[in-house]
Design an enzyme around this catalytic site. Structure first.
Site, PDB file in Angstrom:
ATOM      1  N   GLU A 487       3.481  48.638 -29.373  1.00 25.42           N
ATOM      2  CA  GLU A 487       3.191  49.311 -30.642  1.00 25.42           C
ATOM      3  C   GLU A 487       4.342  50.252 -30.957  1.00 25.42           C
ATOM      4  OE1 GLU A 487      -0.726  51.329 -32.778  1.00 25.42           O
ATOM      5  OE2 GLU A 487      -0.812  50.610 -30.707  1.00 25.42           O
ATOM      6  N   GLU A 759      -4.547  59.383 -25.525  1.00 30.97           N
ATOM      7  CA  GLU A 759      -5.039  58.846 -26.798  1.00 30.97           C
ATOM      8  C   GLU A 759      -6.540  59.078 -26.958  1.00 30.97           C
ATOM      9  OE1 GLU A 759      -4.757  54.656 -29.315  1.00 30.97           O
ATOM     10  OE2 GLU A 759      -4.535  54.616 -27.128  1.00 30.97           O
TER      11      GLU A 759
END
Length: 880
Positions: A487, A759
Site C-alpha cells: 500500500e 493501525e
C-alpha cells in the site's frame, strides 16, 4: 597641553561609545536564515522568494522594529537589492526587487534593530539559487535503445574532457523512475529515492547539486542508475504497474563555468551509452535483487573503457508534465541501529532484532563463494510463538537479495526501495552471522526535529516516542498510511488527522507545501479530492468526508503553525473548489450521498450482541466536515481579504449547521448517533446551538464513563476527543482516557511492546494473537494525533490562530492524570518556546521561555492569574 587633553578626552569618549555600542550589539544577533522554508535551497521557483530569520537576544521583551536585507549575485559583491523597513516581520518576508534571473545563485544577509536601541551585526552570508525556466532545459530525455521491458535497472554513462580551469559546476537532474548519479566514481549528493514522488502527470521534481569539487581538468565521467520507483514499478492495489509510464528515462544537464567566464554544458543526448547492470530487479513493495557478479568495476570512473555491451540510447519525446524545483525536504539517511540480538525462532530461522520498528533498510557486510545468495526478509513483529511474521504484508515481499561475487568482503544496501521493519530474517549467509555484519538505517524526509515532550510518566514518554517514529517512518516524501505492506499510499484522511501533531514534532512546512501541490494537481475537475495523493487508485475513489477535507484542513493548519500566508494563496482555489463540490451534491444543504469511510476503525467488539460497537452515521459525520471545511475556507478568505467570499460562505455555513440540527439532533440535544465520535465532531465544529453544547459534552462524558474510561473513536473522532473534553471543562475525563492502559486506549499498544503507533487499537490482542491479517499495520501514525493535545494541554504550548506561526503563544498547562512534571519545547519560526512544570510538596512551579520578537499569554492552572509577557525566561511558583 589643553589641546592634547581635549584630544585624549575625545578619544576616550569615542572608545567608550564604540565599546558601549559593541556591547549592546552583542545583546542582539540573527541566525537560522532560510528561503521558502529551506536552508540555502538550489531550485527556488517562486519569483518573489521569501526570507526568514530568527532573532537572538539576551534582553527580555525584545522586538524587532527594523530590518535590512541586502542581496547580491556574487559573494561579497555589490548589492543588487537592498531594503530597510520599519517592520517587525521576520518570517517569510517577500523579495520585491528587480526580476531575478533563472538558475542563478544569489547571496543575502540581514540585520535588525530592536526596541532597546540595539542593532545586530550582519548575519553570516546565506544563498539561494533560482530554478530553471522551461527554456533553460537544453538536455533531452534519454532511455535505453529498445523497449524498456526488463526488470533490471539500466545504467547510463557519458565520458567527457574538460580543458579549462573550473570555477563552478552545477548539475540539474531528474528521472522518470528513480535515479542515483555518480561523477568520477563519487556519488552525487546524499539524497535517496530521487526525484521523489509527485503527481507525475502534472509535474516532476528535479534536483540540483553543486559538483564543483567532483570534476577535474581532463577526463571525467557521469554515470547514472535508474530504478522503477513509483513511476513504472508496482504501486497501488492488485499488482498495478506502469501507472505513470512504461519507460524509465533520464534528464540531466551539467553546467560548468570556467575561470575565464565561459560556460560549457554537458547534456543527456544521443551521445550517451546504456547498459544493464547488477540490479536485477528493484521494486518499492517487493525489494531489490543485486548480483555482484554483474558489477563492472570502475564503470563510474573517468578511465573506464566501455565494451560492446554498452549501446546507444534512445531519445524520448518530452511529455506535458512540468519540471519543478524542490519545495520540500529530500529523503536522506538518519539514525542507525545496531543489532540488539540474533536468535533462532522456534521454526529454526535466523532472525535479527533491531529493537525499533523503523523504515529504511539494512546495510549488510558479507564475503563468500561466488553465486552465494543471501536473502533479507523484513517484518514488524513476531507471532505469538515467537516466529517471524509477514502475513500482514499481504502481497508485498519486502525482501532484498544479494548474490556474492566471491572476492573481497562487500557492504550491500538497496538503491531504489525501502522496508518497514524491526526484525530481519537472514537466509543463505555464509559463515557465522555477527552483530557487526548488519546495521539498520532509518530513511525519511530531512525534516528538522522541532518538538520535545517528556513527563513523569514512563508510558506517556514511550507513547511520544512511538508517535515520533510513526511520523518518521511514514513521512518518506509523501505522508503514507503505512510503510511496509503493498500500500504505502498518501491517504488524505490520515494526513489531515495527524498534521497538527506532525507540526509539533518536526518542521513539516516544506513537506506539506510540496504535498499539497499534489493534492491540488490531482483534484478532479469537479472539485472532488481523491482518497490518496498522488492518486493511483480508480476513477471513483474520491470525495470521502474527512479524507477529501485535507484540501482545507492542512493549508489552514500549516498557516497557523508557520505563519505561511503563501500556502493559503496557493491552495485557496483548491479549497474553494472542494467546498463548492460538496455544495453541488447536497440536498437541502445536507451532504447525505456518496461513499464515505466514516469513522474508520472505530471500536467494535468481535461479537457485538449488545449494540456496543460505536457506529456513527456516516452522513452525519459528512455534514460536520462540510461545516468544518466551510469554516476553514471562511478563515482563509479573511486572511486573504476576499470579503465577498467571506459573506457568501458565512451564509452557507449557517445553512449547513441548521440542516444538521434539523436532521441529526432531537429538540433536547440528543444526537441520532449516540457515540463519542458523534458528540466530539458536533462540539469540535460548533454544530450545536450554544445553549445545548454543555449538555452534549456531558453526554459525551457519560459515554466515556459507560465504556469504563475507554475511547471508542476511529480515525476521524480520535484527534478531537480530548480537545473537546478539555474545552468543556472535563479535563479529568480527558486524562482518564489518556492514562487508560487497557484496550482500547493509546497506552495499550505501548504496554504490548509497540515502538510505533498501530493501525488498530488491538493490532496484537491480549492473548498475543493478531487482528485482521489483511489490514493490520504496526506503523500507522493516525492515532498518534493525540500528540497535539499532549503538547497543548500537558505542556501547555498553544498557537494563537490570529497571530500565526507562534508570533503570539498561549502557555496554559493543565496538569492532571497523576503527573508530577511535564516539559515541552517547540522550535518555531521565531525561535524556541519552552514550558516546563513540576508539582512537589503542594508547590506548582512553571518555567517558560519565549523567543525574541514574539509575545505570550501565560495562564496558570488553578489560578485566576494571567500574564502578558514579551520574550525572555520566566519563573512562576505558588501553592497548588
Amino acid at each position: 597641553m589643553s589641546k592634547q587633553i581635549n584630544k585624549l578626552a575625545a578619544l576616550i569618549l569615542f572608545m567608550l561609545f564604540t565599546f558601549t555600542t559593541n556591547t549592546f550589539s552583542q545583546h542582539l544577533s540573527v541566525n537560522d536564515l532560510s528561503v521558502e522554508h529551506l536552508t540555502n535551497p538550489l531550485s527556488v521557483d517562486n519569483p518573489r522568494p521569501r526570507f526568514s530569520w530568527k532573532i537572538i537576544s539576551s534582553l527580555k521583551d525584545t522586538r524587532q522594529i527594523n530590518y535590512q536585507i541586502r542581496l547580491s549575485n556574487t559573494f561579497g559583491g555589490k548589492s543588487l537589492w537592498s531594503v530597510s523597513r520599519a517592520d517587525d516581520q521576520s518570517v517569510l518576508v517577500p523579495y520585491d526587487g528587480p526580476e531575478l534571473s533563472s538558475k542563478t545563485r544569489y547571496y543575502w544577509q540581514v540585520r535588525v534593530k530592536d526596541n532597546h536601541g540595539n542593532t545586530s551585526p550582519w548575519s553570516p552570508v546565506q544563498y539561494f539559487q533560482t530554478g530553471l525556466k522551461p527554456a533553460d532545459w537544453t538536455a533531452k530525455w534519454i532511455t535505453i535503445g529498445g523497449m524498456d521491458s526488463a526488470l533490471a535497472s539500466p545504467l547510463f554513462r557519458k565520458a567527457f574532457d574538460l580543458e579549462k580551469k573550473i570555477q563552478s559546476a552545477m548539475i540539474f537532474v531528474t528521472a522518470k523512475g528513480l535515479y542515483e548519479a555518480h561523477i568520477n566514481g563519487k556519488r552525487v549528493g546524499n539524497q535517496y529515492l530521487t526525484p521523489g514522488w509527485t503527481s507525475y502527470r502534472d509535474h516532476i521534481q528535479y534536483q540540483v547539486y553543486d559538483v564543483t569539487g567532483s570534476l577535474k581538468k581532463g577526463p571525467n565521467a557521469i554515470s547514472v542508475f535508474l530504478g522503477d520507483g513509483w513511476y513504472k514499478g508496482r504501486i497501488g492495489f492488485e499488482y498495478q504497474q506502469k501507472f505513470y509510464g512504461d519507460t524509465r528515462a533520464l534528464l540531466l544537464q551539467l553546467e560548468i563555468k570556467y575561470t575565464d567566464g565561459t560556460i560549457e554544458t554537458i547534456n543527456t543526448d544521443e551521445s550517451w551509452k546504456s547498459c544493464s547492470g547488477p540490479i536485477l530487479a528493484s521494486n518499492i513493495y517487493d525489494g531489490e535483487t543485486y548480483d555482484a557478479r554483474l558489477e563492472m568495476p570502475g564503470w563510474t570512473d573517468a578511465g573506464y573503457r566501455e565494451n560492446t555491451s554498452w549501446k546507444s540510447v534512445r531519445i524520448l519525446e518530452r511529455g506535458r508534465e512540468k519540471l519543478v524545483g524542490m519545495s520540500g525536504p529530500p529523503v536522506t539517511k538518519h539514525e542507525e541501529f545496531k543489532v540488539v540480538k540474533i536468535f533462532k525462532t522456534p521454526k529454526g530461522e535466523t532472525v535479527v532484532d533491531f529493537g525499533q520498528n523503523l523504515v529504511g533498510w539494512v546495510m549488510l557486510r558479507a564475503k563468500g563463494p561466488s553465486g552465494t545468495k543471501i536473502t533479507l526478509s523484513h517484518a514488524e513483529v513476531l507471532d505469538k510463538a515467537g516466529n517471524f511474521y509477514t502475513d500482514n504484508l499481504r502481497t508485498a515481499k519486502q525482501q532484498n537479495n544479494y548474490i556474492l561475487k566471491g572476492t573481497d568482503e562487500q557492504i550491500f544496501e538497496p538503491h531504489f526501495t525501502f522496508q518497514g521493519f524491526r526484525y530481519v530474517k537472514i537466509e543463505g549467509y555464509p559463515g557465522e552471522l555477527r552483530p557487526d555484519d548488519l546495521t539498520a538505517v532509518a530513511l525519511y524526509s530531512n525534516m528538522n526535529t522541532t518538538g520535545k515532550f517528556t513527563t513523569s510518566n514512563v508510558l506517556l514518554n514511550k507513547l511520544q516516542h512511538n508517535i515520533e517514529w510513526g511520523q518518521k517512518g511514514n513521512f518518506v516524501d509523501v505522508p503514507t498510511d503505512c510503510p511496509q505492506r503493498d500500500e504505502r499510499l498518501g491517504w488524505t484522511g490520515d494526513a489531515q488527522a495527524f498534521a497538527k501533531t506532525a507540526a509539533y514534532n518536526m518542521d513539516v512546512s516544506g513537506f506539506f507545501t510540496k504535498w499539497m501541490k499534489d493534492v491540488k494537481a490531482d483534484q478532479l475537475p469537479n472539485g472532488s479530492i481523491p482518497f490518496v495523493v498522488p492518486n493511483v487508485l480508480s476513477a471513483g475513489d474520491n470525495g470521502s468526508a474527512g479524507w477529501a477535507d485535507v484540501a482545507t484542513i492542512i493549508p489552514w493548519d500549516m498557516y497557523v503553525s508557520y505563519g505561511d500566508k503563501g500556502i493559503l494563496e496557493a491552495q485557496y482555489e483548491s479549497m474553494k473548489k472542494w467546498v463548492d463540490y460538496v455544495s453541488s451534491v447536497t440536498k437541502n444543504d445536507l451532504w447525505n450521498s456518496g461513499f464515505h469511510f466514516g469513522d474508520w476503525l472505530f471500536y467494535r467488539p468481535d461479537d457485538d450482541n449488545d449494540g456496543r460497537a460505536a457506529v456513527t452515521d456516516k452522513y452525519m459525520i459528512a455534514q460536520t466536515f462540510y461545516a468544518h471545511s466551510t469554516q476553514l475556507l471562511i478563515n482563509a478568505a479573511k486572511v486573504l481579504e476576499k470579503n465577498d467570499d467571506v459573506a457568501k460562505y458565512s451564509s452557507l455555513l449557517e445553512h449547513i449547521k441548521a440542516a444538521y440540527v434539523n436532521e441529526y439532533m432531537t429538540p433536547n440535544g440528543k444526537l441520532v448517533s449516540s457515540t463519542q465520535t458523534a458528540y466530539v465532531l458536533a462540539l469540535q465544529f460548533d454544530m450545536l446551538p450554544e445553549n445545548l453544547r454543555q449538555q452534549a459534552a456531558e453526554r459525551l462524558v457519560k459515554n466515556v464513563r459507560d465504556y469504563g474510561n475507554h475511547l471508542t473513536t476511529g480515525f476521524l473522532g480520535t484527534p478531537y476527543l480530548c480537545h473537546v473534553l478539555s474545552r468543556f471543562g472535563h479535563e479529568d475525563a480527558a486524562y482518564d482516557l489518556l492514562m487508560q492502559e487497557n484496550y482500547p486506549s493509546w497506552l495499550y499498544p505501548v504496554k504490548m511492546g509497540a515502538t510505533t503507533i498501530w493501525e488498530r487499537w488491538d493490532g496484537i490482542k491480549p492473548d498475543g494473537s493478531f487482528q485482521t491479517i489483511s489490514m493490520n499495520s504496526f506503523n500507522h501514525y493516525a492515532y498518534g494525533a493525540i500528540g497535539d493535545w499532549m503538547y497543548r494541554n500537558i505542556a501547555g504550548i498553544n498557537p494563537v490562530p490570529d497571530q500565526p506561526g507562534y508570533k503570539s503563544v498561549l502557555i496554559s498547562p493543565r496538569p492532571g492524570g497523576g503527573l508530577t512534571s511535564a516539559s515541552g519545547e517547540l522550535e518555531t519560526v521565531y525561535g524556541r518556546i519552552k514550558s516546563s512544570w513540576t508539582i512537589a510538596d503542594g508547590i506548582f512551579k512553571l518555567d517558560v521561555t519565549i523567543p525574541a520578537n514574539t509575545s505570550a499569554t501565560i495562564v496558570l492552572p488553578k489560578s485566576n492569574k494571567k500574564d502578558m509577557v514579551g520574550s525572555g525566561t520566566y519563573h512562576f511558583e505558588y501553592k497548588y
